[in-house]
Motif scaffolding. Structure first.
Motif, short mmCIF file in Angstrom:
data_model
loop_
_atom_site.label_atom_id
_atom_site.label_comp_id
_atom_site.label_asym_id
_atom_site.label_seq_id
_atom_site.Cartn_x
_atom_site.Cartn_y
_atom_site.Cartn_z
N PHE A 1 -2.02 10.09 -0.41
CA PHE A 1 -1.94 8.63 -0.23
C PHE A 1 -0.89 8.29 0.83
O PHE A 1 -1.11 7.43 1.68
CB PHE A 1 -1.59 7.94 -1.55
CG PHE A 1 -2.74 7.85 -2.50
CD1 PHE A 1 -3.66 6.83 -2.39
CD2 PHE A 1 -2.91 8.79 -3.51
CE1 PHE A 1 -4.74 6.74 -3.26
CE2 PHE A 1 -3.97 8.71 -4.38
CZ PHE A 1 -4.89 7.69 -4.27
N THR A 2 0.23 8.99 0.79
CA THR A 2 1.30 8.74 1.77
C THR A 2 0.87 9.20 3.16
O THR A 2 1.13 8.51 4.15
CB THR A 2 2.59 9.45 1.34
OG1 THR A 2 2.90 9.06 -0.01
CG2 THR A 2 3.75 9.09 2.24
N VAL A 3 0.20 10.33 3.24
CA VAL A 3 -0.31 10.82 4.52
C VAL A 3 -1.29 9.82 5.11
O VAL A 3 -1.24 9.52 6.31
CB VAL A 3 -0.96 12.22 4.36
CG1 VAL A 3 -1.71 12.62 5.60
CG2 VAL A 3 0.09 13.25 4.00
N MET A 4 -2.17 9.28 4.29
CA MET A 4 -3.14 8.30 4.77
C MET A 4 -2.45 7.03 5.25
O MET A 4 -2.84 6.43 6.25
CB MET A 4 -4.16 7.97 3.67
CG MET A 4 -5.22 6.99 4.09
SD MET A 4 -6.20 7.60 5.48
CE MET A 4 -7.35 6.26 5.67
N LYS B 1 0.83 -1.21 0.00
CA LYS B 1 0.00 0.00 0.00
C LYS B 1 0.86 1.25 0.00
O LYS B 1 0.55 2.23 -0.67
CB LYS B 1 -0.93 0.02 1.22
CG LYS B 1 -2.11 -0.88 1.11
CD LYS B 1 -3.02 -0.67 2.30
CE LYS B 1 -4.19 -1.61 2.26
NZ LYS B 1 -5.12 -1.40 3.37
N LEU B 2 1.96 1.23 0.76
CA LEU B 2 2.86 2.38 0.76
C LEU B 2 3.45 2.60 -0.62
O LEU B 2 3.48 3.72 -1.13
CB LEU B 2 3.98 2.18 1.79
CG LEU B 2 5.06 3.28 1.83
CD1 LEU B 2 4.44 4.64 2.17
CD2 LEU B 2 6.14 2.90 2.83
N PHE B 3 3.90 1.53 -1.25
CA PHE B 3 4.47 1.62 -2.60
C PHE B 3 3.44 2.16 -3.58
O PHE B 3 3.73 3.08 -4.35
CB PHE B 3 4.99 0.25 -3.05
CG PHE B 3 5.53 0.25 -4.44
CD1 PHE B 3 6.75 0.84 -4.73
CD2 PHE B 3 4.80 -0.32 -5.47
CE1 PHE B 3 7.24 0.85 -6.03
CE2 PHE B 3 5.28 -0.31 -6.77
CZ PHE B 3 6.51 0.27 -7.04
N LEU B 4 2.23 1.60 -3.56
CA LEU B 4 1.18 2.08 -4.45
C LEU B 4 0.84 3.54 -4.16
O LEU B 4 0.63 4.34 -5.08
CB LEU B 4 -0.08 1.22 -4.30
CG LEU B 4 -0.01 -0.20 -4.86
CD1 LEU B 4 -1.24 -0.99 -4.47
CD2 LEU B 4 0.15 -0.16 -6.37
N GLY B 5 0.79 3.90 -2.89
CA GLY B 5 0.51 5.29 -2.52
C GLY B 5 1.57 6.25 -3.05
O GLY B 5 1.24 7.33 -3.54
N LEU C 1 -9.48 5.30 -6.02
CA LEU C 1 -8.37 4.44 -5.60
C LEU C 1 -8.17 4.47 -4.09
O LEU C 1 -7.86 3.45 -3.48
CB LEU C 1 -7.08 4.88 -6.30
CG LEU C 1 -6.98 4.53 -7.78
CD1 LEU C 1 -5.81 5.26 -8.42
CD2 LEU C 1 -6.85 3.02 -7.97
N MET C 2 -8.38 5.64 -3.49
CA MET C 2 -8.25 5.75 -2.03
C MET C 2 -9.28 4.84 -1.34
O MET C 2 -8.95 4.18 -0.35
CB MET C 2 -8.44 7.20 -1.59
CG MET C 2 -8.18 7.44 -0.12
SD MET C 2 -6.47 7.28 0.39
CE MET C 2 -5.81 8.86 -0.12
N THR C 3 -10.51 4.80 -1.86
CA THR C 3 -11.52 3.94 -1.25
C THR C 3 -11.20 2.47 -1.46
O THR C 3 -11.65 1.63 -0.68
CB THR C 3 -12.93 4.23 -1.80
OG1 THR C 3 -12.98 3.94 -3.19
CG2 THR C 3 -13.35 5.65 -1.52
N ARG C 4 -10.46 2.13 -2.48
CA ARG C 4 -10.05 0.74 -2.71
C ARG C 4 -8.91 0.35 -1.78
O ARG C 4 -8.83 -0.80 -1.36
CB ARG C 4 -9.62 0.51 -4.16
CG ARG C 4 -10.66 0.76 -5.20
CD ARG C 4 -11.86 -0.17 -5.06
NE ARG C 4 -13.01 0.68 -4.83
CZ ARG C 4 -14.12 0.34 -4.23
NH1 ARG C 4 -14.30 -0.85 -3.76
NH2 ARG C 4 -15.10 1.18 -4.05
#
Length: 100
Positions: A78-81, A11-15, A46-49
């Motif tokens: 995305f990184t903050v989340m 998830k971090l990589f994708l973010g 994408l965030m909801t996924r």
């Protein structure tokens, strides 16, 4: 496509990839804001996924607004989340367990 059960480092990589893709609009002056019209709803989806539930929906709304408004897409949402989900939330859970 449900990515919510994905490994946290994936998830971090994708973010990081999604945040970098959001920065692409800065490369082409003038065209970038038009690209954000397409990217804003796509990144919110994408965030909801990636993050399910209420936190994911709130992050998606924030992400959509951040990408849609000119000048605000410098925030790596995305990184903050990811940090909020896996670093900050885990610390508060640990502190709650210790105090009980």
């Amino acid at each position: 496509m449900n990515l919510s059960n994905t490994n946290k480092y994936t998830k971090l990589f994708l973010g990081l990839i999604f945040d970098a893709f959001g920065y692409v609009s800065f490369i082409i002056p003038g065209i970038g804001e038009f690209a954000d019209i397409v990217w804003a709803p796509a990144s919110a989806w994408l965030m909801t996924r990636l993050y399910e539930g209420r936190k994911g929906r709130i992050a998606a709304v924030f992400n959509f607004i951040e990408e849609a408004l000119p000048g605000f897409d410098v925030i790596p949402s995305f990184t903050v989340m990811w940090f909020y989900t896996y670093v900050l939330s885990n610390k508060s859970k640990d502190e709650t367990i210790k105090t009980k």
